[in-house]
Design a protein around this motif. Structure first.
Motif, PDB file in Angstrom:
ATOM      1  N   ARG A 188       0.834  -1.207   0.000  1.00 39.76           N
ATOM      2  CA  ARG A 188       0.000   0.000   0.000  1.00 39.76           C
ATOM      3  C   ARG A 188       0.864   1.249   0.000  1.00 39.76           C
ATOM      4  O   ARG A 188       0.655   2.175  -0.779  1.00 39.76           O
ATOM      5  CB  ARG A 188      -0.900   0.011   1.248  1.00 39.76           C
TER       6      ARG A 188
ATOM      7  N   ALA B 410     -12.883  -4.044  -3.790  1.00 37.41           N
ATOM      8  CA  ALA B 410     -11.693  -4.573  -3.119  1.00 37.41           C
ATOM      9  C   ALA B 410     -12.147  -5.352  -1.880  1.00 37.41           C
ATOM     10  O   ALA B 410     -13.325  -5.685  -1.750  1.00 37.41           O
ATOM     11  CB  ALA B 410     -10.757  -3.431  -2.742  1.00 37.41           C
ATOM     12  N   CYS B 414      -8.167  -3.148   2.881  1.00 35.12           N
ATOM     13  CA  CYS B 414      -7.700  -1.828   2.443  1.00 35.12           C
ATOM     14  C   CYS B 414      -8.813  -0.952   1.883  1.00 35.12           C
ATOM     15  O   CYS B 414      -8.659   0.259   1.790  1.00 35.12           O
ATOM     16  CB  CYS B 414      -6.632  -1.971   1.359  1.00 35.12           C
ATOM     17  N   CYS B 418      -6.909   0.104  -1.634  1.00 32.44           N
ATOM     18  CA  CYS B 418      -6.386  -1.129  -2.230  1.00 32.44           C
ATOM     19  C   CYS B 418      -5.204  -0.808  -3.158  1.00 32.44           C
ATOM     20  O   CYS B 418      -5.325  -0.003  -4.087  1.00 32.44           O
ATOM     21  CB  CYS B 418      -7.495  -1.799  -3.031  1.00 32.44           C
TER      22      CYS B 418
END
Lengths: 435, 435
Positions: A188, B410, B414, B418
């Motif tokens: 990320r 996603a 996250c 993502c």
């Protein structure tokens, strides 16, 4: 004020080194010497009053980190605190708070206060969130000052080590694009950085202004965990040019950090075929001059969603046996959802098994002794002894009790045909015969 | 009637070899050649009509066995049949029926009929039980004829491979006693054999009358799985004189079996420190002239009761990558109780992960291709594609669905942050800039 590294170089054993040595059962001198030559880091932010000092590196017990933290889809602070407690209760040495949803400042401070575990974070998420939420701008509109402000914020809160993706540079991005990858970037922090670089047409500030980062790290005595923005997200991408080139850069930055008195560890992959793991550890240790290696996984297959903690335990055990020092857990929910409390427990135990198996293989003092005690309890059918030595006493006891314990003293697998009992009888008979 | 081995030596490709080749996706010739030189076995009892022929050995996909079967404390036949179905549904290639309680003949025949999986057993348990229950005598009162009658019974029922503890000899027992062990013998068959030898003051009949065993094996074309009665039951006992001496004997018996046209594989440990596994595989392959190696575990730590499937997956992956051909699963209930159906599923999946990770490392054709397809589905956030490629599609789907799937596509780890999505955006932007 000197950092741990500066003190060690002058031959000083700090309170933090002494505490880390107690946690290891080794001499404070050996911690000091490892810190001095950079093969050990002692994680302890000057402002993390309640935090245990954690030694990570050569010759020490392999450590386990549990990632916790909210996401935009799940922002419940109580849940994160429970994850923190469960992770530490099951043997996590460190917690990384990776919150990206809800009241992230509040969550981070609560997580730090909740246990005495060593704390890590990725301050870039903070900078991104603050830009979006406080400044009402897009992530790519972060300024360089925003990025450094996030780091200072985490330093002030007492975070002990921070992941900084300093090796994500234009040259590495170029290499990744030229070679081609199945999954590009799955980190990320790496992805944020690349998007920022592309949209702003600039080099990564954490690389370009590395000295500014070192100053902040010196101030809090933060350990820099040099992140692997190009960690492979699948087996096919492992050990490619982007990954290895980033590692070369991280090695260069390691030297600069050490020169500035700042402790460094290196983060590693990721997803990786079993037969590439040893080579990767060797490469990391050589290119980064023996800096402690902190690995996420590596996952040895991509087809085990729901069981990635097991794919991670296999890779982690092999990595740690080959010299990796710090294992980041993966939970059964990896690739599927934010982990829940059960996932955290499963993940921590799986990584603890990997770490312990590796410690036995590496000959870490005190490791195999537990197994030997367990073996003696097994032989005697001493169940309480077995439970007390188990990594998860509660589950071990529950499985036995659920099966209904018969009065033969063995377990329901073999009952009276228990090999231990049969052998005791046979060896007893032989004693009689030979005497 | 020729055995598989005799046919192969004459250059004949049998139906069973052809079927095994289809199961592998390799050429029948390569199976035939491997059978001829003893590095591959094709498991298929002549009388096991419905059974799939299973190839095990060099160059082939690593196989997984699930142990099922009743014990005196739990004799429910329906439960064992459910275990059989669940094991095969989750990818077990073989089932060993190790029943020692209740109607064991009925259970074995039902298990054989339930699926088309390859079937293994330990006929010595049969002989022991029949002596106790039909003859109302003690196990040590088994006659040599009783022991061989148990083997014939299993041959008649269509069992494809049998564990026979032929290497448990007076000389090996002597070595074990002289050196000393923490856990002596933990193999049930090994312990029965030793008790019988001690009480009767005789050599092991399966060693002394090995030719008689070979005749029976020839008759049914049974694969002999030469058992490791001295497999270490804890790390401390690994790779000791008793284990290695037994392996030497098993190598000698391998030659005799091959000379008689009987296929052989070798069973191995057990409990073993991670750093001893490769050496053990090398030793087995060399001492037993390349015979396929069937390993139980090895468990890389003794302190993980409740999670021994994970300790087993670590050891199994390393063993298989180093050349082991066949992994016997271990369940979370190992050392604690007879496994239940959930345990069987967990155990099979863990061993399948280990086997697959090893197949990738060994370069078995078709192995890493699945991972590459998964990686492409991940990158595209193609969830159905991911589920279809997962080792356990149902669990993967359940974890995702339980978390509440948001409309960002996603996962809840996250969300909008993502990395895949961020990278797509970044790379799309870069395309625009460079064009």
């Amino acid at each position: 004020m000197m950092t741990q590294l500066e003190s060690a170089r002058r031959g000083i054993i700090t309170d933090e080194m002494a505490a880390a040595a107690r946690g290891e059962g080794c001499s404070p001198e050996s911690i000091r010497d490892g810190v001095a030559d950079g093969t050990i880091v002692v994680c302890h932010n000057r402002l993390h009053g309640s935090g245990r000092s954690l030694g990570v590196g050569k010759g020490l017990r392999t450590k386990v980190n549990a990632n916790i933290g909210s996401s935009a889809d799940d922002t419940d602070i109580a849940k994160e605190l429970e994850k923190a407690r469960v992770a530490v209760a099951h043997g996590a040495d460190a917690l990384m708070d990776l919150s990206t949803g809800g009241p992230v400042d509040e969550i981070r401070r609560a997580v730090i206060a909740e246990t005495d575990a060593c704390i890590g974070s990725v301050p870039l998420y903070q900078a991104a969130l603050d830009t979006v939420r406080l400044k009402k701008k897009a992530i790519v509109d972060m300024t360089v000052d925003d990025i450094f402000a996030g780091i200072v914020k985490h330093g002030e809160d007492g975070v002990d080590f921070i992941t900084v993706h300093c090796g994500v540079t234009r040259s590495t991005v170029e290499r990744m694009k030229n070679e081609g990858r199945v999954m590009d970037v799955v980190s990320r922090g790496g992805a944020f950085t690349i998007e920022w670089m592309v949209r702003n047409g600039r080099e990564n500030p954490l690389y370009e202004e590395f000295d500014r980062l070192l100053e902040i790290a010196r101030h809090y005595d933060l350990v820099l965990s040099l992140g692997d923005g190009f960690r492979p997200g699948c087996l096919a991408d492992a050990t490619d040019r982007a990954q290895v080139h980033e590692l070369i850069i991280l090695g260069e930055l390691t030297q600069r950090a050490r020169a500035a008195g700042v402790q460094v560890m290196i983060e590693g992959p990721g997803h990786m075929p079993l037969n590439q793991i040893q080579a990767n550890i060797l490469l990391q240790k050589r290119l980064c001059h023996g800096a402690p290696f902190y690995v996420l996984g590596p996952l040895v297959t991509d087809i085990a969603p729901g069981y990635d903690h097991i794919a991670c335990a296999i890779g982690g055990a092999v990595a740690a046996a080959a010299g990796a020092d710090f294992l980041c857990y993966v939970t059964p929910s990896e690739h599927l959802r934010l982990p829940d409390v059960n996932d955290v427990r499963e993940g921590v135990i799986a990584s603890r098994i990997a770490a312990h198996a590796a410690d036995i293989a590496k000959g870490v003092p005190g490791a195999v002794e537990k197994d030997n005690m367990m073996a003696r309890c097994r032989k005697k059918l001493d169940w309480e002894g077995q439970f007390s030595l188990a990594l998860d006493p509660e589950k071990a006891r529950r499985l036995r009790v659920e099966s209904g314990v018969a009065d033969h003293g063995a377990c329901t697998m073999c009952g009276e045909f228990c090999a231990y009992k049969v052998m005791d009888s046979a060896m007893g008979e032989e004693e009689k015969i030979s005497s």
